[in-house]
Design a protein around this motif. Structure first.
Motif, PDB file in Angstrom:
ATOM      1  N   GLY A  74     -25.614  -1.863  10.305  1.00 29.30           N
ATOM      2  CA  GLY A  74     -24.966  -2.925   9.541  1.00 29.30           C
ATOM      3  C   GLY A  74     -24.786  -4.208  10.314  1.00 29.30           C
ATOM      4  N   THR A  75     -25.115  -4.185  11.611  1.00 29.80           N
ATOM      5  CA  THR A  75     -25.000  -5.394  12.426  1.00 29.80           C
ATOM      6  C   THR A  75     -26.031  -6.427  11.968  1.00 29.80           C
ATOM      7  N   ASP A 104     -31.199  -6.614  16.862  1.00 31.20           N
ATOM      8  CA  ASP A 104     -31.878  -5.564  17.619  1.00 31.20           C
ATOM      9  C   ASP A 104     -32.081  -5.926  19.085  1.00 31.20           C
ATOM     10  N   ALA A 105     -31.550  -7.048  19.513  1.00 29.98           N
ATOM     11  CA  ALA A 105     -31.640  -7.417  20.933  1.00 29.98           C
ATOM     12  C   ALA A 105     -30.667  -6.551  21.728  1.00 29.98           C
ATOM     13  N   GLY A 159     -21.037  -8.032  11.372  1.00 30.23           N
ATOM     14  CA  GLY A 159     -21.566  -7.525  10.117  1.00 30.23           C
ATOM     15  C   GLY A 159     -21.786  -8.622   9.096  1.00 30.23           C
ATOM     16  N   ALA A 160     -22.087  -8.219   7.872  1.00 26.67           N
ATOM     17  CA  ALA A 160     -22.360  -9.160   6.795  1.00 26.67           C
ATOM     18  C   ALA A 160     -21.091  -9.932   6.415  1.00 26.67           C
ATOM     19  N   GLY A 161     -21.291 -11.136   5.902  1.00 21.19           N
ATOM     20  CA  GLY A 161     -20.180 -11.920   5.384  1.00 21.19           C
ATOM     21  C   GLY A 161     -19.560 -12.889   6.345  1.00 21.19           C
ATOM     22  N   ALA A 162     -20.039 -12.922   7.588  1.00 23.77           N
ATOM     23  CA  ALA A 162     -19.484 -13.871   8.558  1.00 23.77           C
ATOM     24  C   ALA A 162     -19.813 -15.299   8.139  1.00 23.77           C
ATOM     25  N   GLY A 163     -18.951 -16.218   8.528  1.00 23.97           N
ATOM     26  CA  GLY A 163     -19.146 -17.617   8.175  1.00 23.97           C
ATOM     27  C   GLY A 163     -20.192 -18.295   9.051  1.00 23.97           C
ATOM     28  N   HIS A 181     -15.099  -9.643  10.653  1.00 24.45           N
ATOM     29  CA  HIS A 181     -16.472  -9.180  10.492  1.00 24.45           C
ATOM     30  C   HIS A 181     -17.035  -8.537  11.764  1.00 24.45           C
ATOM     31  N   VAL A 182     -16.176  -8.238  12.730  1.00 26.41           N
ATOM     32  CA  VAL A 182     -16.612  -7.618  13.978  1.00 26.41           C
ATOM     33  C   VAL A 182     -16.728  -6.108  13.786  1.00 26.41           C
ATOM     34  N   LEU A 183     -17.937  -5.573  14.004  1.00 21.04           N
ATOM     35  CA  LEU A 183     -18.156  -4.133  13.885  1.00 21.04           C
ATOM     36  C   LEU A 183     -17.965  -3.416  15.214  1.00 21.04           C
ATOM     37  N   ALA A 184     -18.303  -4.088  16.310  1.00 19.80           N
ATOM     38  CA  ALA A 184     -18.185  -3.491  17.643  1.00 19.80           C
ATOM     39  C   ALA A 184     -18.086  -4.615  18.661  1.00 19.80           C
TER      40      ALA A 184
END
Length: 209
Positions: A74-75, A104-105, A159-163, A181-184
């Motif tokens: 989801g990143t 994917d980096a 993740g999705a939805g960040a400004g 929106h931070v996943l990790a």
């Protein structure tokens, strides 16, 4: 610039520090997974080699290499913020911002944090503005006599939805854009000081397989 502050003044300001509680990774909360962020050039909480600092033999230092573990599903992008919470200022000194690293980096090469205008043409990566309002890497430059400074490399999987923080974003715009929106996130600390007995520490681990 700060190397011109006399040691007696740096020592007098030794108790004046922004504080780790003001780092971006603290302000963004803790409801996210952990990324393993390392460098092949220095270990966590060890001293930065001079080539990454303002004391580099050939002039201003370059940004260090970084490697990290695979971000969660989801990143959409990765964001790097480097800050000094020990700066004698009300807020941590921003040394680098990299917005929009490809999802994917898993690495950033040595010297990669340089001015790039409105971003590169390959994946939307944009090097933002440091505390001197310039794009690129601001080499560590602690005042003499001020003691050890910590340099917090903070990497966020978004993740999705960040400004959209805009081109060449500053810290406030980036924080506003990724809040919620931070996943990790991953944290790597390098240290540096002047006129103190502080040998370079062991290097970190290499890139993940």
């Amino acid at each position: 610039m700060l190397e011109h502050i006399p040691a007696w003044l740096g020592a007098a300001m030794s108790g004046l520090r922004a504080g780790a509680d003001k780092l971006a990774i603290v302000q963004l909360g803790s409801d996210f997974a952990t990324l393993d962020l390392t460098s092949p050039a220095f270990a966590h909480e060890s001293r930065l080699p001079p080539r990454f600092t303002a004391d580099a033999e050939a002039g201003e230092g370059v940004s260090p290499p970084l490697v990290w573990s695979t971000p969660p599903t989801g990143t959409q992008r990765m964001v790097l913020v480097v800050e000094d919470p020990d700066a004698p200022a009300p807020q941590p000194l921003v040394h680098a911002i990299v917005w929009g690293l490809e999802a994917d980096a898993v690495r950033l090469a040595e010297g990669a944090i340089v001015a790039d205008g409105a971003g590169d043409d390959t994946g939307g990566r944009d090097v933002g503005r440091n505390s001197y309002l310039r794009e690129g890497w601001l080499p560590p430059d602690p005042p003499r006599g001020h003691g050890e400074h910590r340099y917090a490399f903070q990497l966020f999987a978004i993740g999705a939805g960040a400004g959209d923080p805009g081109s060449t974003p500053g810290r406030s715009a980036v924080i506003d854009a990724i809040t919620g929106h931070v996943l990790a996130a991953g944290l790597l600390i390098g240290t540096y000081s002047r006129e103190e007995d502080a040998p370079v520490g062991p290097v970190g681990i290499g890139a993940p397989a």
